[in-house]
Design an enzyme around this catalytic site. Structure first.
Site, PDB file in Angstrom:
ATOM      1  N   LYS A 125       0.841  -1.191   0.000  1.00  0.00           N
ATOM      2  CA  LYS A 125       0.000   0.000   0.000  1.00  0.00           C
ATOM      3  C   LYS A 125       0.879   1.244   0.000  1.00  0.00           C
ATOM      4  O   LYS A 125       1.948   1.245   0.614  1.00  0.00           O
ATOM      5  CB  LYS A 125      -0.859   0.028   1.280  1.00  0.00           C
ATOM      6  N   ARG A 166      -9.953 -11.652   2.499  1.00  0.00           N
ATOM      7  CA  ARG A 166     -10.818 -12.715   1.987  1.00  0.00           C
ATOM      8  C   ARG A 166     -10.115 -14.068   2.035  1.00  0.00           C
ATOM      9  O   ARG A 166     -10.773 -15.109   2.153  1.00  0.00           O
ATOM     10  CB  ARG A 166     -11.281 -12.361   0.563  1.00  0.00           C
TER      11      ARG A 166
HETATM   12  N1  BES Z   1      -8.021  -3.844   4.665  1.00  0.00           N
HETATM   13  C1  BES Z   1      -8.228  -3.461   3.327  1.00  0.00           C
HETATM   14  C2  BES Z   1      -9.575  -2.762   3.091  1.00  0.00           C
HETATM   15  C3  BES Z   1      -9.720  -1.402   3.729  1.00  0.00           C
HETATM   16  C4  BES Z   1      -9.415  -0.269   2.999  1.00  0.00           C
HETATM   17  C5  BES Z   1     -10.212  -1.260   4.998  1.00  0.00           C
HETATM   18  C6  BES Z   1      -9.559   0.981   3.558  1.00  0.00           C
HETATM   19  C7  BES Z   1     -10.374  -0.006   5.559  1.00  0.00           C
HETATM   20  C8  BES Z   1     -10.050   1.107   4.840  1.00  0.00           C
HETATM   21  C9  BES Z   1      -8.202  -4.698   2.422  1.00  0.00           C
HETATM   22  O1  BES Z   1      -7.384  -5.722   2.837  1.00  0.00           O
HETATM   23  C10 BES Z   1      -7.710  -4.253   1.108  1.00  0.00           C
HETATM   24  O2  BES Z   1      -6.578  -3.887   1.027  1.00  0.00           O
HETATM   25  N2  BES Z   1      -8.580  -4.290   0.104  1.00  0.00           N
HETATM   26  C11 BES Z   1      -8.220  -3.879  -1.200  1.00  0.00           C
HETATM   27  C12 BES Z   1      -8.829  -4.884  -2.136  1.00  0.00           C
HETATM   28  C13 BES Z   1      -8.297  -4.750  -3.542  1.00  0.00           C
HETATM   29  C14 BES Z   1      -6.838  -5.141  -3.577  1.00  0.00           C
HETATM   30  C15 BES Z   1      -9.107  -5.648  -4.432  1.00  0.00           C
HETATM   31  C16 BES Z   1      -8.802  -2.493  -1.444  1.00  0.00           C
HETATM   32  O3  BES Z   1      -9.880  -2.192  -0.935  1.00  0.00           O
HETATM   33  O4  BES Z   1      -8.142  -1.702  -2.097  1.00  0.00           O
HETATM   34 MN    MN Z   2      -5.389  -5.474   2.145  1.00  0.00          MN
END
Ligand code: BES
Ligand code: MN
Ligand code: ZN
Length: 490
Positions: free
Chosen positions: A272, A346
């Protein structure tokens, strides 16, 4: 714990106290004049206080020889929503603490008689108790500002007082969930979550709570290839936490509550950017909610056997971290090609849902800070609910409305599964950008075959970025109150 007492009789607070008065918009001017005199009614009018929801007007007066801080709280024309009732009580305690008083008198008589006085009392007690919540563990003594409020006397239908202890039990669990979300990831590790579960089990062993923690080796034996792949980049040992409550008497059935417990989500090799990583200590909000809710469920003695299941891990980078293009095998035998290591939640949930399914639950829920896409879809305060079971989804969202936690149903359209196709495995772990919350739900549905299952994406509401309702900036404890309402009524 606050001391909360309900009375239908007018009674002044002892000594310097704060009087908070609910004022309906229908009767705002006359009500203020009758009680506080014409000059104050004019002052409130000049300050544009009309008794509309969220409006506040405060002043200091002398009352029976003591200084009395008065706060008028607008409630609008119709009966306030559950969220508004909680917020009203919360605001009264906050104002009391700002004024430095130990006692608050909250006059709710303007709200009239309640059709469900006990439930109303519960909401009020939740709001009052949460008004004292602070996360000050890391503040030096001089910077802490613990609530000064010790006692609240509520003027209203006395029958509502019966909801007080319930409301305070729920609020205590909401506070525990907040502590866990607010706790930084160098404190709240997978082992720490397991220790908290141990504490809950030890304290409530006589209420039928017990704990099993599966170590990495145990999970290997169960074939949890997806969960363990996520854990590989982390120096922290994964802990698969299974906390269980069995009611003393007859049980209505078994409810499994799976909570995402990623104690820090760096994104893994699909790293990230720094800004997006900043809040990722909160990625165990689902875990915080299910462990805390189970604690309150046991204290309340709900008539369901309840299981809180948390596949706890970090998602980190490292020489042994799982890679893009890796193919993993989940504990139900399905294979997954990884096209984004940041879609880790997931993967952890897949094995946890299979594990929960083996317990043959009546109802299966998962709560997860799963996708940024869900926040885009529904805003920061609303959870996304996904299910193929209309009846169960309706039961759950009805519970959320009764306690004032916002949720909205999203569909699970089969055609979008197309996005999860892989040329070399049963599926991939992510789809395209559009519909991101839904494809995550569809991914999970591959691991819940035959179950009455509801997925709740709490990525938005698990943590609030600015004060909202009964919550300061930080962990919210969402959706502990809804889970408990569901378990108490379903
Ligand atoms: N933990 C994150 C989702 C999240 C994002 C929670 C912002 C709270 C605030 C999750 O693991 C994630 O990174 N999801 C990705 C999914 C994508 C790679 C398909 C996302 O939401 O960008
Ligand atoms: Mn994630
Ligand atoms: Zn995550």
């Amino acid at each position: 714990m606050l001391s909360i007492e309900w009375t239908s009789q007018e009674a002044a607070g002892a000594g310097h106290h704060l009087l908070a008065v609910a004022v309906a918009s229908s009767d705002s001017g006359p009500a203020i004049e009758r009680r506080f005199g014409a000059p104050l009614a004019r002052a409130a009018q000049a300050a544009r206080f009309r008794g509309e929801p969220g409006e506040k007007f405060s002043f200091l007066r002398e009352h029976q020889g003591e200084p009395q801080q008065v706060l008028l709280l607008g409630t609008g024309a119709s009966a306030p929503s559950a969220a508004a009732v909680r917020a009203l009580a919360f605001d009264a305690v906050r104002a009391g603490s700002a004024a430095g008083v130990a006692e608050v008198v909250l006059d709710l008589r303007a709200l009239g008689s309640q059709s469900e006085p006990v439930h109303f009392g519960e909401l009020v007690a939740q709001g009052l108790q949460l008004g004292t919540y602070r996360y000050d563990r890391y503040l030096s003594e001089a910077k802490r500002k613990p609530s000064t409020v010790q006692r609240v006397r509520v003027l209203g239908e006395a029958a509502s007082g019966e909801g007080t202890s319930r409301g305070q039990i729920v609020a205590a669990s909401v506070a525990r969930a907040r502590d866990l979300v607010n706790g930084p990831a160098n404190l709240v590790t997978p082992s720490y979550l397991a220790d908290v579960a141990r504490e809950i089990a030890d304290n409530l062993a006589d209420r039928g709570v017990r704990l099993t923690v599966l170590e990495r080796e145990d999970c290997e034996k169960l074939g949890m290839g997806c969960y363990l792949a996520v854990a590989r980049g982390s120096a922290q040992r994964p802990k698969f936490i299974h906390l269980q409550y069995t009611p003393k008497g007859n049980s209505k059935g078994r409810v499994c509550l799976v909570g995402k417990g990623v104690t820090f989500d760096s994104g893994g090799l699909s790293l990230k950017p720094s800004d997006a990583m900043m809040d990722m200590k909160m990625d165990m909000g689902g875990a915080a909610a299910v462990l805390s809710a189970l604690e309150a469920a046991a204290k309340l003695g709900v008539p369901w056997e309840v299981h809180a299941i948390v596949p706890a891990t970090e998602n980190m980078i490292g020489g042994d971290a799982y890679r893009l293009g890796d193919v993993l095998t989940a504990s139900n035998g399905k294979t997954v090609e990884i096209n984004n290591t940041d879609a880790e939640g997931r993967l952890t949930l897949a094995d946890a849902l299979v594990y929960a399914g083996k317990l043959q639950p009546t109802y299966l829920f998962d709560f997860a800070t799963l996708t940024g896409a869900c926040i885009v879809a529904l805003g920061p305060h609303c959870a996304g609910v996904m299910s193929r079971d209309d009846e169960l989804a309706n039961l759950f969202t009805a519970a959320s409305q009764r306690v004032g936690e916002e949720m909205w149903r999203l569909p699970l359209p089969e055609p979008l599964k197309e996005q999860l196709k892989s040329p070399i495995a049963d599926m991939r772990n992510t789809g395209e950008r559009y519909g991101g919350a839904i494809t995550a739900g569809l991914f999970l549905s591959e691991f819940t075959a035959g179950q009455r299952w509801v997925h709740v994406d709490i990525a938005g509401p698990a943590m609030v970025r600015k004060p909202f309702g009964v919550c300061d900036e930080g962990g919210s404890g969402f959706p502990v109150a809804t889970i408990l309402e569901f378990l108490s009524r379903a």
